[in-house]
Design a protein around this motif. Structure first.
Motif, PDB file in Angstrom:
ATOM      1  N   GLY A  53       0.865  -0.921  -0.031  1.00 10.69           N
ATOM      2  CA  GLY A  53       0.130   0.069   0.006  1.00 10.69           C
ATOM      3  C   GLY A  53       0.726   1.430   0.072  1.00 10.69           C
ATOM      4  N   SER A  54       2.141   1.140  -0.209  1.00 12.92           N
ATOM      5  CA  SER A  54       3.064   2.384  -0.188  1.00 12.92           C
ATOM      6  C   SER A  54       2.795   3.113  -1.598  1.00 12.92           C
ATOM      7  CB  SER A  54       4.465   2.097   0.079  1.00 12.92           C
ATOM      8  OG  SER A  54       4.580   1.580   1.519  1.00 12.92           O
ATOM      9  N   THR A  55       2.568   4.204  -1.534  1.00 14.09           N
ATOM     10  CA  THR A  55       2.354   5.144  -2.754  1.00 14.09           C
ATOM     11  C   THR A  55       3.270   6.109  -3.102  1.00 14.09           C
ATOM     12  OG1 THR A  55       1.025   6.705  -1.704  1.00 14.09           O
ATOM     13  CG2 THR A  55       0.124   4.769  -2.403  1.00 14.09           C
ATOM     14  N   ASN A  56       3.419   6.548  -4.322  1.00 11.23           N
ATOM     15  CA  ASN A  56       4.282   7.179  -4.866  1.00 11.23           C
ATOM     16  C   ASN A  56       3.834   8.088  -6.117  1.00 11.23           C
ATOM     17  OD1 ASN A  56       7.144   8.594  -5.395  1.00 11.23           O
ATOM     18  ND2 ASN A  56       7.279   7.378  -7.405  1.00 11.23           N
ATOM     19  N   TYR A  57       4.000   9.329  -6.124  1.00 10.51           N
ATOM     20  CA  TYR A  57       3.340  10.253  -7.272  1.00 10.51           C
ATOM     21  C   TYR A  57       4.290  10.971  -7.827  1.00 10.51           C
ATOM     22  CZ  TYR A  57      -1.062   8.948  -4.934  1.00 10.51           C
ATOM     23  OH  TYR A  57      -2.123   8.288  -4.316  1.00 10.51           O
ATOM     24  N   VAL A  58       4.041  11.452  -9.117  1.00 14.17           N
ATOM     25  CA  VAL A  58       4.958  12.522  -9.756  1.00 14.17           C
ATOM     26  C   VAL A  58       4.401  13.777  -9.166  1.00 14.17           C
ATOM     27  CG1 VAL A  58       3.375  12.502 -11.632  1.00 14.17           C
ATOM     28  CG2 VAL A  58       5.570  13.271 -11.920  1.00 14.17           C
ATOM     29  N   ASP A  59       5.238  14.783  -8.958  1.00 13.64           N
ATOM     30  CA  ASP A  59       5.063  15.931  -8.525  1.00 13.64           C
ATOM     31  C   ASP A  59       3.841  16.804  -8.839  1.00 13.64           C
ATOM     32  OD1 ASP A  59       8.396  17.268  -7.424  1.00 13.64           O
ATOM     33  OD2 ASP A  59       6.968  15.679  -6.593  1.00 13.64           O
ATOM     34  N   SER A  60       3.611  16.444 -10.316  1.00 13.40           N
ATOM     35  CA  SER A  60       2.583  17.311 -10.882  1.00 13.40           C
ATOM     36  C   SER A  60       1.150  16.927 -10.784  1.00 13.40           C
ATOM     37  CB  SER A  60       2.655  17.437 -12.425  1.00 13.40           C
ATOM     38  OG  SER A  60       2.693  15.917 -12.998  1.00 13.40           O
TER      39      SER A  60
END
Length: 120
Positions: free
Chosen positions: A55-62
């Protein structure tokens, strides 16, 4: 074999929302990281968001604060809720998953892509 099938793309006005879904099927033993990528005309494919099996998430800044990735491990699905869409989000969105297959081991699999168009 493993298949990833996406759904939920379409045309929306700026400020609107869309939800993308992706379902994995086939001879699956386990699914590791899952993610959504996008590719706009003339641009390279970029990672939008990813989520581990824990469940760990990562997103591009935009997209931070606007998009939310989630997954259902029991159903082998991953979703991307996209809010406050802007024209710059227009692209073909691809689902990706690292899948351990009963016959071929572990590999990266891709969906066919779904078009998201945001009008100004």
């Amino acid at each position: 074999q493993v298949r990833l099938v996406e759904s939920g793309g379409g045309l929306v006005q700026a400020g609107g929302s869309l939800r993308l879904s992706c379902a994995a099927s086939g001879s699956i033993l386990a699914i590791g990281i899952m993610g959504w990528y996008r590719q706009a005309p003339g641009n390279q494919r970029e990672l939008v968001a990813s989520i581990t099996s824990g469940g760990s998430t990562n997103y591009v800044d935009s997209v931070k604060g606007r998009f939310t990735i989630s997954r259902d491990n029991a159903k082998d699905t991953v979703s991307l809720q996209m809010n406050s869409l802007i024209p710059e989000d227009t692209a073909v969105y691809f689902c990706n998953a690292r899948v351990t297959n009963r016959n071929t081991g572990t590999g990266d699999y891709w969906g066919q892509g779904t078009q998201v168009t945001v009008s100004s």
